[in-house]
Design a protein around this motif. Structure first.
Motif, PDB file in Angstrom:
ATOM      1  N   LEU A  11      -8.269   3.994  42.638  1.00  0.00           N
ATOM      2  CA  LEU A  11      -6.660   3.972  43.327  1.00  0.00           C
ATOM      3  C   LEU A  11      -6.048   5.019  41.896  1.00  0.00           C
ATOM      4  O   LEU A  11      -6.092   4.510  40.854  1.00  0.00           O
ATOM      5  CB  LEU A  11      -5.240   3.057  43.225  1.00  0.00           C
ATOM      6  N   ALA A  40     -12.975   8.496  55.522  1.00  0.00           N
ATOM      7  CA  ALA A  40     -12.088   8.423  56.050  1.00  0.00           C
ATOM      8  C   ALA A  40     -11.810   7.449  57.035  1.00  0.00           C
ATOM      9  O   ALA A  40     -12.807   7.697  58.076  1.00  0.00           O
ATOM     10  CB  ALA A  40     -10.478   9.023  56.145  1.00  0.00           C
ATOM     11  N   THR A  90      -7.879  10.180  50.434  1.00  0.00           N
ATOM     12  CA  THR A  90      -7.908   9.193  50.883  1.00  0.00           C
ATOM     13  C   THR A  90      -8.715   8.998  51.483  1.00  0.00           C
ATOM     14  O   THR A  90      -9.196   8.651  52.303  1.00  0.00           O
ATOM     15  CB  THR A  90      -7.583   8.139  50.760  1.00  0.00           C
ATOM     16  N   GLN A 110     -14.766   3.911  46.747  1.00  0.00           N
ATOM     17  CA  GLN A 110     -13.753   3.772  47.744  1.00  0.00           C
ATOM     18  C   GLN A 110     -12.261   4.549  46.650  1.00  0.00           C
ATOM     19  O   GLN A 110     -12.310   4.584  45.677  1.00  0.00           O
ATOM     20  CB  GLN A 110     -12.496   2.695  47.752  1.00  0.00           C
ATOM     21  N   THR A 112      -8.323   5.990  47.107  1.00  0.00           N
ATOM     22  CA  THR A 112      -7.439   5.619  47.342  1.00  0.00           C
ATOM     23  C   THR A 112      -6.373   6.198  46.740  1.00  0.00           C
ATOM     24  O   THR A 112      -5.832   6.385  45.006  1.00  0.00           O
ATOM     25  CB  THR A 112      -6.642   4.021  47.495  1.00  0.00           C
ATOM     26  N   SER A 114      -2.311   7.137  46.574  1.00  0.00           N
ATOM     27  CA  SER A 114      -0.907   6.985  47.368  1.00  0.00           C
ATOM     28  C   SER A 114      -0.068   8.024  46.941  1.00  0.00           C
ATOM     29  O   SER A 114      -0.013   8.711  46.022  1.00  0.00           O
ATOM     30  CB  SER A 114      -0.281   5.917  46.175  1.00  0.00           C
TER      31      SER A 114
END
Length: 115
Positions: A11, A40, A90, A110, A112, A114
């Motif tokens: 993240l 995605a 993402t 993954q 991600t 934000s």
């Protein structure tokens, strides 16, 4: 056969940077090219960046100038350095090894971003 293991996902805030690694279980020199794809949610898997055995590179328009693909043949590893990340980056990122007519895939990692 080859096993590809991605690492480095996670993240990150928009505007940040992240580096991915793809370690192969055997020499990557014999592959025509190594690549990173991403998928995605609700979208098709797309090519992000590719590097040939001769180290020529190509990028999706959406990541040009922000992502850099590289390879270390001695370590059997391919990298994807991502900067100026956007929420639209993402996705699950997959490592790919090309040996026509076959493609080999990692399990994905993954990423991600934000906002």
């Amino acid at each position: 056969q080859v096993q590809l293991v991605e690492s480095g996902g996670g993240l990150v805030q928009a505007g940040g940077s992240l580096g991915l690694s793809c370690a192969a279980s055997r020499s990557i020199i014999s592959f025509v090219a190594m690549a990173w794809y991403r998928q995605a949610p609700g979208k098709q898997r797309e090519l992000v960046a590719i590097i040939t055995s001769g180290s020529s590179t190509n990028y999706a328009d959406s990541v040009k100038g922000r992502f850099t693909i590289s390879r270390d043949n001695a370590k059997n590893t391919v990298y994807l350095q991502m900067s100026s990340l956007k929420p639209e980056d993402t996705a699950v990122y997959y490592c790919n090894a090309k040996m026509p007519p076959r493609d080999f895939w990692g399990q994905g990692t993954q990423v991600t971003v934000s906002s």
